[in-house]
Scaffold this active site. Sequence first.
Site, short mmCIF file in Angstrom:
data_model
loop_
_atom_site.label_atom_id
_atom_site.label_comp_id
_atom_site.label_asym_id
_atom_site.label_seq_id
_atom_site.Cartn_x
_atom_site.Cartn_y
_atom_site.Cartn_z
N LYS A 116 0.81 -1.22 0.00
CA LYS A 116 0.00 0.00 0.00
C LYS A 116 0.84 1.27 0.00
CE LYS A 116 -3.69 -2.13 2.75
NZ LYS A 116 -4.79 -2.39 1.84
N GLY A 164 -8.10 -7.34 3.54
CA GLY A 164 -9.25 -7.85 4.29
C GLY A 164 -9.45 -7.16 5.63
N GLY A 165 -8.96 -5.92 5.74
CA GLY A 165 -9.18 -5.16 6.96
C GLY A 165 -8.26 -5.54 8.11
N HIS A 234 -14.95 -3.89 7.74
CA HIS A 234 -14.19 -3.68 6.51
C HIS A 234 -14.46 -4.74 5.46
CE1 HIS A 234 -12.29 -0.59 8.78
NE2 HIS A 234 -11.78 -1.46 9.63
N ARG A 296 -7.15 -7.55 -10.16
CA ARG A 296 -7.87 -8.80 -10.49
C ARG A 296 -9.33 -8.45 -10.75
NH1 ARG A 296 -10.72 -8.88 -5.57
NH2 ARG A 296 -9.47 -8.02 -3.90
P1 ADP Z 1 -13.30 -7.73 -3.31
O1 ADP Z 1 -12.25 -6.74 -2.88
O2 ADP Z 1 -13.05 -8.40 -4.62
O3 ADP Z 1 -14.67 -7.22 -3.18
P2 ADP Z 1 -13.20 -8.83 -0.72
O4 ADP Z 1 -12.88 -7.45 -0.27
O5 ADP Z 1 -14.42 -9.47 -0.18
O6 ADP Z 1 -13.19 -8.91 -2.30
O7 ADP Z 1 -12.00 -9.78 -0.42
C1 ADP Z 1 -10.72 -9.32 -0.65
C2 ADP Z 1 -9.89 -10.46 -1.14
O8 ADP Z 1 -9.91 -11.54 -0.23
C3 ADP Z 1 -10.36 -11.04 -2.47
O9 ADP Z 1 -9.22 -11.35 -3.24
C4 ADP Z 1 -11.08 -12.28 -2.09
O10 ADP Z 1 -11.04 -13.28 -3.04
C5 ADP Z 1 -10.26 -12.72 -0.92
N1 ADP Z 1 -11.06 -13.55 -0.05
C6 ADP Z 1 -12.36 -13.37 0.26
N2 ADP Z 1 -12.78 -14.32 1.10
C7 ADP Z 1 -11.70 -15.12 1.32
C8 ADP Z 1 -11.47 -16.28 2.09
N3 ADP Z 1 -12.42 -16.77 2.84
N4 ADP Z 1 -10.26 -16.84 2.09
C9 ADP Z 1 -9.28 -16.32 1.34
N5 ADP Z 1 -9.43 -15.22 0.59
C10 ADP Z 1 -10.62 -14.63 0.57
P1 ADP Z 2 -7.83 -3.70 2.75
O1 ADP Z 2 -6.61 -4.03 1.96
O2 ADP Z 2 -7.85 -4.37 4.06
O3 ADP Z 2 -9.06 -3.82 1.91
P2 ADP Z 2 -8.15 -0.83 2.46
O4 ADP Z 2 -7.01 0.13 2.49
O5 ADP Z 2 -8.75 -1.12 1.15
O6 ADP Z 2 -7.65 -2.16 3.15
O7 ADP Z 2 -9.26 -0.32 3.48
C1 ADP Z 2 -10.35 -1.16 3.84
C2 ADP Z 2 -11.52 -0.32 4.37
O8 ADP Z 2 -11.11 0.49 5.49
C3 ADP Z 2 -12.09 0.66 3.39
O9 ADP Z 2 -13.03 0.07 2.53
C4 ADP Z 2 -12.71 1.69 4.31
O10 ADP Z 2 -13.94 1.21 4.82
C5 ADP Z 2 -11.75 1.75 5.48
N1 ADP Z 2 -10.73 2.82 5.32
C6 ADP Z 2 -9.56 2.70 4.67
N2 ADP Z 2 -8.86 3.84 4.70
C7 ADP Z 2 -9.60 4.73 5.39
C8 ADP Z 2 -9.41 6.11 5.80
N3 ADP Z 2 -8.31 6.80 5.51
N4 ADP Z 2 -10.38 6.70 6.52
C9 ADP Z 2 -11.49 6.01 6.86
N5 ADP Z 2 -11.73 4.72 6.52
C10 ADP Z 2 -10.79 4.08 5.80
#
Ligand code: ADP
Ligand code: ADP
Length: 643
Positions: A116, A164-165, A234, A296
């Site tokens: 990131k 995944g948060g 998340h 992806r």
């Molecule tokens: P997206 O960002 O495509 O909406 P998600 O945020 O739900 O998907 O999941 C983020 C990533 O984690 C995706 O690559 C998804 O395939 C993967 N993922 C989701 N569920 C699982 C799981 N149970 N085990 C491993 N990977 C997962």
């Molecule tokens: P991940 O790789 O775990 O998906 P992201 O960086 O995409 O991590 O962030 C996941 C979620 O966290 C976002 O969809 C949003 O809900 C929250 N988030 C991320 N960055 C911020 C921010 N700067 N302020 C508030 N919420 C945030």
Amino acid sequence: MFTKILIANRGEIACRVMETAHDMGVATVAVYSDADAASKHVALAGQAVHIGGSAPADSYLRGDVIIAAALKTGAQAIHPGYGFLSENPDFVEACTAAGLVFIGPSAKAIRAMGLKDAAKVLMQEAGVPVVPGYLGEDQDPSHLATEADKIGYPVLIKAVAGGGGKGMRLVEAAGEFADALTAAKAEALNGFGNDHVLIEKYIQQPRHIEVQVFGDGTHAVHLFERDCSLQRRHQKVIEEAPAPDMTNEVRAAMGAAAVTAAEAIGYSGAGTIEFIVDGANGLRVDGFWFMEMNTRLQVEHPVTEAITGVDLVEWQLRVAAGEPLPKAQGDLQINGHSFEARLYAEDVPAGFLPATGTLTHLAFPEAARADSGVRAGDVTSPFYDPMIAKLTVHGANRAEALGKLARVLETTEVGGSVTNLAFLHALALHEGFGRGEVDTGLIARDLAALVVEPVADDAVVALAAIGALGLDKAANGFALWAPLQRTVVLRSGEEEIATKVATLGEGRFEVAFADAVHTVAQGAHWVVDGQSVTAKVVLLGETVSVFAGHGFHFDIVDPLEADANHAGDGNLIEAPMPGLVKAVFATAGQVVAAGDRLAILEAMKMEHALLAIRDGVVAEVFVAEGDQVEAGAALIGLEEAEE
Ligand code: ADP
Ligand code: ADP
Ligand code: MG
């Protein structure tokens, strides 16, 4: 075009890719683990190759075995789906080295977006707005604390390798920074083997809006936005396209930024640029920031397909095969509105615990596109995501689409497992959501109201009793008319309901509970006490389900067992679901108090703490870290403390 491709995935996404491939006349090869030998994606494929054990590390993550399977079957390309190997640049390189096409971006593009912090630096250089924050190398805690002060609280600590948060912590004030940093780093190291973090400004009323992009390696187009603000911890729950209240001006700005981002890394194939958006004062051209890129196909891609008419998997195959982008930016437009809901086998009131078991009954309404990797009779396995289906609807406008979504959630029938259908339905009816007032905190704020499960009323119980005895027309093809009275005991959760059913005539019944008697008639519809009831009754083995806007399920209690005592003695800590024992804190002989954390069980993406039910002494520990356990497995035994 390829003549044969291998799909290195399972479940709904493997099925989804195969459907398009078959429509295009491309043959398919499935790969499968032990647990998936009889699964839908294997049945759908032209050929299938067994690749190993049920745990992903033994099968779907085995790049070498998958490449060997592709070579052996004569596939020319590999589609990775999402998750698993989809964002693994080493796998992409291995495919290329083996003479196979990876249906997705280059290893270089994946690496550029893999961390990131580096991705944000790159985007900043390309002129894409990123959230103000600290992206530097210096990981000294006091330095990070100083940077957090400079950014201004609240701040978010994020694992640079996170997903995944996980590895993420919100910090409201300087005094909490040090502890939050320690926790985030520990989680990051544990989850991703990398404890580097970045710090960024926490956006107060955040919306998650992402843009679908598609590149040919040089140029990119965007296919508009998706709003994924409805999240729980998340994780996305319901997604929609386009975003509520989006203006043409902001859409153009976000689309241009996304295209810039994709072109900056020479992106090829389908990708998603995730933006965090400040929703406090409406959408603004200076109110969105790059968060990360998912290199992806995304889980929620169907909503984009619904509003654009584009088949994104078809585009993926064409571009990977060397064809140009099928459409130019000017040829793409938005038609109507779409929602997708993620239907899971999970126990919502119990804290969204993943459930496993056999899906005895499964029926999706016509009004939805149902992307599903399971069929009636299939088992949801403890090894994978407990997703049952993605339900996608389309309408002329947002209100129409949301109405359809609510209706679809009411009429989707799942038997044999608990689901999050009621939760999704409550969300679809949420007033703020209905007005388009979405932000990532909506679910958490209203969680208590959203997780309430509908309670079966007398009419539902009466129909269940009739169904349990096989007296309804659906069960017999004709109605039993002989006057007779039978007793049936139904169990719903902890509750047992004794009922007496008398058949009065053809399709006419009287059902008595302890404190009431109801008359039921079955004609074209069910009529209970003179009121028409829309319901479907399904008897499957020892359970009877009544689908009436929600699925109500009852176990039919064997009269011989009805009085058996099924209360436990409270001495055993059992696994509430199948999973992996992540940690064991208890040791034999240890004195524990009720509520003490004894072990952690990991089931899919979540960790669940197992607590002592009461004060006592640990008599025995039956499991060790790393053990895979079944639901109900004994984990830890307690005994009374000696006085
Ligand atoms: P997206 O960002 O495509 O909406 P998600 O945020 O739900 O998907 O999941 C983020 C990533 O984690 C995706 O690559 C998804 O395939 C993967 N993922 C989701 N569920 C699982 C799981 N149970 N085990 C491993 N990977 C997962
Ligand atoms: P991940 O790789 O775990 O998906 P992201 O960086 O995409 O991590 O962030 C996941 C979620 O966290 C976002 O969809 C949003 O809900 C929250 N988030 C991320 N960055 C911020 C921010 N700067 N302020 C508030 N919420 C945030
Ligand atoms: Mg994300």
